[in-house]
Design a protein around this motif. Structure first.
Motif, PDB file in Angstrom:
ATOM      1  N   GLY A  94       0.317   3.738   3.125  1.00 28.10           N
ATOM      2  CA  GLY A  94      -1.137   3.730   2.989  1.00 28.10           C
ATOM      3  C   GLY A  94      -1.645   2.748   1.949  1.00 28.10           C
ATOM      4  O   GLY A  94      -2.755   2.254   2.048  1.00 28.10           O
ATOM      5  N   LEU A  95      -0.804   2.466   0.946  1.00 30.92           N
ATOM      6  CA  LEU A  95      -1.242   1.536  -0.091  1.00 30.92           C
ATOM      7  C   LEU A  95      -0.976   0.088   0.286  1.00 30.92           C
ATOM      8  O   LEU A  95      -1.345  -0.820  -0.440  1.00 30.92           O
ATOM      9  CB  LEU A  95      -0.523   1.853  -1.407  1.00 30.92           C
ATOM     10  CG  LEU A  95      -0.892   3.178  -2.067  1.00 30.92           C
ATOM     11  CD1 LEU A  95      -0.007   3.442  -3.262  1.00 30.92           C
ATOM     12  CD2 LEU A  95      -2.355   3.175  -2.490  1.00 30.92           C
TER      13      LEU A  95
ATOM     14  N   LYS B  52      -6.668   8.802   8.279  1.00 31.98           N
ATOM     15  CA  LYS B  52      -5.471   8.004   8.592  1.00 31.98           C
ATOM     16  C   LYS B  52      -5.753   6.990   9.696  1.00 31.98           C
ATOM     17  O   LYS B  52      -5.204   5.892   9.697  1.00 31.98           O
ATOM     18  CB  LYS B  52      -4.314   8.915   9.007  1.00 31.98           C
ATOM     19  CG  LYS B  52      -3.693   9.668   7.852  1.00 31.98           C
ATOM     20  CD  LYS B  52      -2.459  10.410   8.340  1.00 31.98           C
ATOM     21  CE  LYS B  52      -1.847  11.244   7.241  1.00 31.98           C
ATOM     22  NZ  LYS B  52      -0.775  12.108   7.774  1.00 31.98           N
ATOM     23  N   ASN B  55      -7.461   4.024   8.199  1.00 34.33           N
ATOM     24  CA  ASN B  55      -6.570   3.214   7.381  1.00 34.33           C
ATOM     25  C   ASN B  55      -5.415   2.618   8.186  1.00 34.33           C
ATOM     26  O   ASN B  55      -4.571   1.927   7.655  1.00 34.33           O
ATOM     27  CB  ASN B  55      -6.009   4.097   6.261  1.00 34.33           C
ATOM     28  CG  ASN B  55      -5.295   3.294   5.198  1.00 34.33           C
ATOM     29  OD1 ASN B  55      -5.745   2.225   4.854  1.00 34.33           O
ATOM     30  ND2 ASN B  55      -4.190   3.809   4.704  1.00 34.33           N
ATOM     31  N   LEU B  57      -2.941   4.195   9.417  1.00 36.65           N
ATOM     32  CA  LEU B  57      -1.686   4.950   9.318  1.00 36.65           C
ATOM     33  C   LEU B  57      -1.363   5.646  10.629  1.00 36.65           C
ATOM     34  O   LEU B  57      -0.211   5.919  10.929  1.00 36.65           O
ATOM     35  CB  LEU B  57      -1.773   6.000   8.200  1.00 36.65           C
ATOM     36  CG  LEU B  57      -1.512   5.498   6.786  1.00 36.65           C
ATOM     37  CD1 LEU B  57      -1.792   6.588   5.768  1.00 36.65           C
ATOM     38  CD2 LEU B  57      -0.087   4.992   6.638  1.00 36.65           C
ATOM     39  N   ILE B  78      -1.624  -4.585   6.685  1.00 33.51           N
ATOM     40  CA  ILE B  78      -1.057  -4.438   5.344  1.00 33.51           C
ATOM     41  C   ILE B  78      -1.962  -5.078   4.292  1.00 33.51           C
ATOM     42  O   ILE B  78      -2.255  -4.506   3.249  1.00 33.51           O
ATOM     43  CB  ILE B  78       0.365  -5.028   5.310  1.00 33.51           C
ATOM     44  CG1 ILE B  78       1.311  -4.074   6.049  1.00 33.51           C
ATOM     45  CG2 ILE B  78       0.846  -5.235   3.884  1.00 33.51           C
ATOM     46  CD1 ILE B  78       2.723  -4.552   6.164  1.00 33.51           C
ATOM     47  N   ARG B  81      -5.036  -2.922   3.784  1.00 33.11           N
ATOM     48  CA  ARG B  81      -4.813  -1.756   2.935  1.00 33.11           C
ATOM     49  C   ARG B  81      -4.726  -2.141   1.469  1.00 33.11           C
ATOM     50  O   ARG B  81      -5.099  -1.387   0.582  1.00 33.11           O
ATOM     51  CB  ARG B  81      -3.499  -1.066   3.328  1.00 33.11           C
ATOM     52  CG  ARG B  81      -3.581  -0.324   4.640  1.00 33.11           C
ATOM     53  CD  ARG B  81      -2.182   0.162   4.982  1.00 33.11           C
ATOM     54  NE  ARG B  81      -2.107   0.684   6.337  1.00 33.11           N
ATOM     55  CZ  ARG B  81      -0.973   0.739   7.028  1.00 33.11           C
ATOM     56  NH1 ARG B  81       0.144   0.289   6.501  1.00 33.11           N
ATOM     57  NH2 ARG B  81      -0.965   1.234   8.244  1.00 33.11           N
ATOM     58  N   ARG B  82      -4.198  -3.309   1.203  1.00 30.28           N
ATOM     59  CA  ARG B  82      -3.994  -3.695  -0.181  1.00 30.28           C
ATOM     60  C   ARG B  82      -5.263  -4.176  -0.862  1.00 30.28           C
ATOM     61  O   ARG B  82      -5.358  -4.165  -2.074  1.00 30.28           O
ATOM     62  CB  ARG B  82      -2.990  -4.848  -0.224  1.00 30.28           C
ATOM     63  CG  ARG B  82      -1.625  -4.380  -0.509  1.00 30.28           C
ATOM     64  CD  ARG B  82      -0.782  -5.571  -0.791  1.00 30.28           C
ATOM     65  NE  ARG B  82       0.497  -5.392  -0.145  1.00 30.28           N
ATOM     66  CZ  ARG B  82       1.416  -6.335  -0.117  1.00 30.28           C
ATOM     67  NH1 ARG B  82       1.168  -7.513  -0.647  1.00 30.28           N
ATOM     68  NH2 ARG B  82       2.553  -6.096   0.465  1.00 30.28           N
ATOM     69  N   TYR B  87      -6.964   4.401  -1.107  1.00 32.87           N
ATOM     70  CA  TYR B  87      -6.701   5.674  -0.437  1.00 32.87           C
ATOM     71  C   TYR B  87      -6.204   6.686  -1.466  1.00 32.87           C
ATOM     72  O   TYR B  87      -5.242   6.437  -2.170  1.00 32.87           O
ATOM     73  CB  TYR B  87      -5.643   5.476   0.659  1.00 32.87           C
ATOM     74  CG  TYR B  87      -5.636   6.535   1.745  1.00 32.87           C
ATOM     75  CD1 TYR B  87      -5.563   7.889   1.431  1.00 32.87           C
ATOM     76  CD2 TYR B  87      -5.678   6.186   3.098  1.00 32.87           C
ATOM     77  CE1 TYR B  87      -5.560   8.855   2.428  1.00 32.87           C
ATOM     78  CE2 TYR B  87      -5.669   7.152   4.107  1.00 32.87           C
ATOM     79  CZ  TYR B  87      -5.612   8.481   3.764  1.00 32.87           C
ATOM     80  OH  TYR B  87      -5.598   9.441   4.739  1.00 32.87           O
ATOM     81  N   ILE B 106       1.077  -0.451  -9.176  1.00 31.99           N
ATOM     82  CA  ILE B 106       2.024  -0.936  -8.165  1.00 31.99           C
ATOM     83  C   ILE B 106       1.393  -1.889  -7.145  1.00 31.99           C
ATOM     84  O   ILE B 106       1.962  -2.919  -6.817  1.00 31.99           O
ATOM     85  CB  ILE B 106       2.755   0.258  -7.470  1.00 31.99           C
ATOM     86  CG1 ILE B 106       3.811  -0.233  -6.490  1.00 31.99           C
ATOM     87  CG2 ILE B 106       1.793   1.158  -6.735  1.00 31.99           C
ATOM     88  CD1 ILE B 106       4.980  -0.860  -7.151  1.00 31.99           C
ATOM     89  N   VAL B 107       0.193  -1.557  -6.674  1.00 30.00           N
ATOM     90  CA  VAL B 107      -0.398  -2.441  -5.664  1.00 30.00           C
ATOM     91  C   VAL B 107      -0.800  -3.779  -6.287  1.00 30.00           C
ATOM     92  O   VAL B 107      -0.708  -4.832  -5.656  1.00 30.00           O
ATOM     93  CB  VAL B 107      -1.601  -1.774  -4.974  1.00 30.00           C
ATOM     94  CG1 VAL B 107      -2.092  -2.636  -3.828  1.00 30.00           C
ATOM     95  CG2 VAL B 107      -1.213  -0.407  -4.448  1.00 30.00           C
ATOM     96  N   ARG B 109       0.879  -5.178  -8.568  1.00 29.32           N
ATOM     97  CA  ARG B 109       2.133  -5.943  -8.616  1.00 29.32           C
ATOM     98  C   ARG B 109       2.448  -6.549  -7.260  1.00 29.32           C
ATOM     99  O   ARG B 109       2.878  -7.693  -7.164  1.00 29.32           O
ATOM    100  CB  ARG B 109       3.288  -5.030  -9.041  1.00 29.32           C
ATOM    101  CG  ARG B 109       3.419  -4.939 -10.543  1.00 29.32           C
ATOM    102  CD  ARG B 109       4.339  -3.842 -10.920  1.00 29.32           C
ATOM    103  NE  ARG B 109       5.716  -4.314 -11.108  1.00 29.32           N
ATOM    104  CZ  ARG B 109       6.642  -3.553 -11.659  1.00 29.32           C
ATOM    105  NH1 ARG B 109       6.363  -2.328 -12.056  1.00 29.32           N
ATOM    106  NH2 ARG B 109       7.865  -4.012 -11.804  1.00 29.32           N
ATOM    107  N   LEU B 110       2.242  -5.743  -6.207  1.00 25.32           N
ATOM    108  CA  LEU B 110       2.476  -6.287  -4.865  1.00 25.32           C
ATOM    109  C   LEU B 110       1.555  -7.478  -4.621  1.00 25.32           C
ATOM    110  O   LEU B 110       1.914  -8.428  -3.936  1.00 25.32           O
ATOM    111  CB  LEU B 110       2.237  -5.216  -3.797  1.00 25.32           C
ATOM    112  CG  LEU B 110       3.152  -3.992  -3.827  1.00 25.32           C
ATOM    113  CD1 LEU B 110       2.831  -3.056  -2.675  1.00 25.32           C
ATOM    114  CD2 LEU B 110       4.607  -4.409  -3.792  1.00 25.32           C
TER     115      LEU B 110
END
Ligand SMILES: Nc1ncnc2c1ncn2[C@@H]1O[C@H](COP(=O)(O)OP(=O)(O)O)[C@@H](O)[C@H]1O
Ligand SMILES: [Mg+2]
Lengths: 491, 249
Positions: A94-95, B52, B55, B57, B78, B81-82, B87, B106-107, B109-110
């Motif tokens: 989801g992220l 979901k 998004n 999912l 992807i 979502r980023r 969410y 974390i996101v 960093r991605l």
């Protein structure tokens, strides 16, 4: 080293496979089932199977070790991955994690504790199996153990076993440290990169070491002026191989590589055919029955010429002249036991066998010229059959856990343990003349080998052989010393 | 900018293979930029499934979803979502092997944001969520209470400054006071940054406080959608009438 490298290799294979199994249900159960079955294959059988394909030394050992390490790692990778909490996976998706990021950042780190427990299991079993690798000349600490057992030298056994136990503990400690690293909270972010560096360092060192070792071996053999002498793993074979090795070193410019600890007749024979071994002492009877697979003749005729002819034609291997003794297999009992039951011949034994327990090495129990043929010929039926290492057999009969053992007629230990071999009154066994077997190409290339060895031909009779064996087995001398002393005596 | 359609659902249904009835049943819905749409309904009514679907999912079994007038399938989901969706998951889903700081950043960093930027952002977000960074930065999720975990989950969703925010019962485990404070923060966030929010709740008071519009879901369909006034004055079904007066029990 072999252990570390094979674990590394197994992980490299099993972890990606484990990941694939989670992603694709296709073949999942087949592969996991096949894996668990693979664990039940006896490792020695596996080694025997690989020698014809890969020869002797590190390569087949590496293959076997890797083979046994794969399943525990695969299984734990799979279990670890499917036990990652679904809400974490959902969150990662989801992220906006890509599949690879999800794997690397979330799934693998969370699966790691379980994967490491699998690695631990793999390590323990690999170290165990590695000791067996000595049978195919991969060397290592297992060599001490197998030689120690063969020479009845407990110091030697301990020399191998204690470091192996420590090695196992050290590996286990190392892995549990690794586990702690991930389990316990790292206080600073810089800690895991350092760990990675250390791991990387260790594995690259391992690779460099192995590579160097390999190149060195190649270097030695590539010079072409060396000859490899092998022996099976019992005293008489060590002594004979030493005798030949020392003579060749003394009388020719050839270098000798000794592989004095190879497991079974089959393993040596395959190595000979592959050219990994050039020369070793063999018995005509064993060759006749085990290699040529002729049926037992029972006539007591001398099969030596037959064997020599067949070896030349089939394998291009040459039997040199016999040393002068015949080492037959028979069954032995304690002297006082023989007296009490009036035993002289194997036929006598057959009468009371149903009340007795026999201990014998696995090879003897399975060979047509061993237990199988013998029991048919004499109608032998034992109450119980114990399969043990040749050297533990003597302990077993000495401690009266068994009444009968398989024995060789030249065995020095017969005397030590007050045993007498029973007479083969039905002449089930052909004479087991012992002689050097050499690859024909080597003999042609270095005819001086024949010259060098000729002092041995016909000069070792049964009495002498038993004496030499006793010096090693009873007096605790090394085969090297005993051989040296005998050569001085001969001259 | 006002009244611009940011998300549109056209006749969207979702059937799970294991379920007899559709979890989301022929829903058509338009979400406008900058609004806060609250989904309310009893458990199992399909609220989470709807989020979901938005998004990506879950894929709709039928119907289509448009993001800014283009079908959702045409986007790189992807990347969407980023950067475009934040969410907050009902089950929170903090990563147990990462600290609070690592979970929130974390996101970022991605997305390859520099460390300095991330540190600043994480500190801001923790303050915003009423969590003292000095205390919480290096804690692991299992060292947090349920309410603290939820707040970290919200902070994580806010980290990317995305235009849309999907929040699935984000305040369920909070005490009344903190919950009240954070509801105010959400309103401030909406006003200051014009975020579009789809907010799932059980609590009718929370729905009325936050929602520009409220959608009442029941058994996979939206029974009524409208402002607080519309729903209170003309509840379409007995279920909604009861909801308005007594809340969900
Ligand atoms: N992954 C799934 N597989 C099968 N059925 C599901 C799944 N997720 C939700 N459902 C079903 O869909 C319906 C709606 O669930 P959900 O959207 O989680 O409801 P809510 O969030 O309103 O409580 C429920 O009946 C639930 O059992
Ligand atoms: Mg839900």
């Amino acid at each position: 080293m072999l252990v570390g490298f094979s674990l590394f290799l197994a992980s490299a294979l099993a972890i990606p496979l484990g990941i694939l199994l989670v992603r694709f249900s296709f073949l999942r159960h087949t592969i996991l089932r096949a894996g668990s079955i693979s664990q039940t294959i006896p490792s020695l059988a596996m080694l025997g199977f690989l020698v014809p394909l890969l020869g002797l030394g590190n390569v087949p050992a590496l293959v076997v070790l890797t083979f046994y390490a794969i399943y525990p790692i695969l299984r734990s990778t799979y279990t670890g991955l499917i036990s990652v909490p679904p809400e974490c996976i959902e969150a990662a998706e989801g992220l906006g994690f890509s599949n690879l990021q999800k794997l690397g950042w979330v799934e693998l780190p969370l699966a790691l504790p379980i994967m490491i427990s699998g690695l631990r299991i793999a390590t323990a079993s690999t170290i165990g199996i590695a000791t067996i690798a000595a049978f195919i000349g991969a060397g290592g600490l297992g060599d001490f153990i197998t030689q120690g057992l063969a020479l009845n030298n407990s110091a030697l056994i301990l020399l191998g076993a204690i470091p192996i136990a420590f090695l196992a503990l050290a590996f286990d400690y190392g892995i549990s440290q690794l586990e702690n690293q991930f389990h316990h909270r790292k206080k600073k972010g810089s800690r895991s990169p350092r760990l990675k560096t250390i791991l990387l360092g260790i594995s690259s060192l391992g690779i460099v070491f192995l590579g160097g070792n390999y190149l060195y071996q190649e270097h030695i053999t590539a010079k072409g002026t060396s000859i490899t002498i092998a022996s099976k793993n019992f005293t008489e074979q060590y002594i004979l191989a030493e005798l030949m090795a020392q003579l060749i070193e003394m009388k020719t410019p050839l270098k000798v590589v000794r592989k004095l600890n190879l497991g079974t007749t089959d393993i040596i024979h395959q190595a000979l055919l592959k050219g990994d071994v050039d020369l070793y002492p063999e018995y005509s009877g064993t060759a006749y029955l085990t290699i040529l697979k002729e049926p037992p003749s029972q006539s007591g005729e001398d099969i030596f010429p037959k064997v020599r002819g067949a070896y030349k034609d089939k394998f291009n291997l040459v039997w040199l002249k016999p040393f002068g003794f015949s080492n037959s297999q028979s069954l032995a009992v304690k002297k006082d036991f023989a007296q009490a039951h009036n035993l002289q011949n194997l036929s006598d034994l057959a009468l009371i066998a149903p009340d007795l327990t026999i201990a014998a090495p696995p090879e003897f129990l399975k060979r047509p010229d061993g237990m199988l043929g013998l029991s048919q010929s004499y109608g032998l039926e034992f109450k119980n059959v114990m399969q043990v290492d040749p050297n533990l057999m003597y302990m077993a009969i000495d401690h009266q856990e068994v009444e009968v053992i398989a024995a060789f007629t030249t065995d020095g230990k017969l005397q030590k343990y007050q045993l007498i071999p029973l007479n083969d009154d039905k002449k089930f066994y052909p004479p087991y003349h012992c002689a050097p077997v050499i690859r024909a190409t080597i003999l042609t290339a270095y005819p001086e080998i024949y010259e060098a060895l000729s002092v041995l031909f016909g000069h070792i009779d049964e009495e002498k052989m038993r004496r030499l064996n006793a010096k090693v087995d009873l007096e605790g001398r090394t085969p090297f010393d005993v051989a040296q002393e005998f050569l001085v005596e001969l001259n | 900018m006002k009244n611009q359609k940011i998300i549109q659902l056209i006749n969207v249904s979702k059937f799970y293979a294991t379920e007899e009835n559709p979890s989301v049943n022929r829903i058509s819905l338009t979400i406008e930029r900058g609004e806060c749409l609250v989904l309310i309904g009893s458990s199992g009514s399909g609220k989470t499934t709807l989020l979901k679907l938005l998004n990506g999912l879950e894929k709709p079994s039928s119907g289509s979803i448009l993001i800014k007038d283009k079908k959702i399938e045409t986007y790189n989901i992807i990347a969407l979502r980023r950067t475009f969706f934040g969410y907050v998951f009902q089950r929170i889903g903090l990563f147990p092997h990462m600290t609070v700081r690592e979970n929130i950043e974390i996101v970022l960093r991605l997305n390859k944001k520099p460390r300095v930027f991330r540190t600043k952002k994480v500190n801001e977000l923790l303050e915003f969520m009423h969590l003292n960074p000095d205390v919480y930065l290096d804690r692991y999720p299992d060292q947090l209470s349920g309410g603290e975990q939820q707040r970290v989950g919200v902070a994580r969703a806010l980290a990317t400054d995305s235009e849309c925010l999907f929040m699935d019962e984000p305040f369920g485990a909070l005490d009344a006071v903190t919950r009240y404070d954070l509801q105010d923060e959400i309103l401030r966030l909406k006003k200051a940054f014009k975020k579009t929010i789809v907010f799932v709740t059980h609590d009718i008071a929370e729905a009325f406080k936050l929602g520009d519009r409220i959608a009442v879901m029941n058994e996979g369909i939206i029974e009524q959608i409208g402002t607080q006034a519309e729903i209170c004055e003309a509840p379409k079904t007995p279920f909604i009438e009861q909801l308005v007066h007594r809340g969900l029990s």
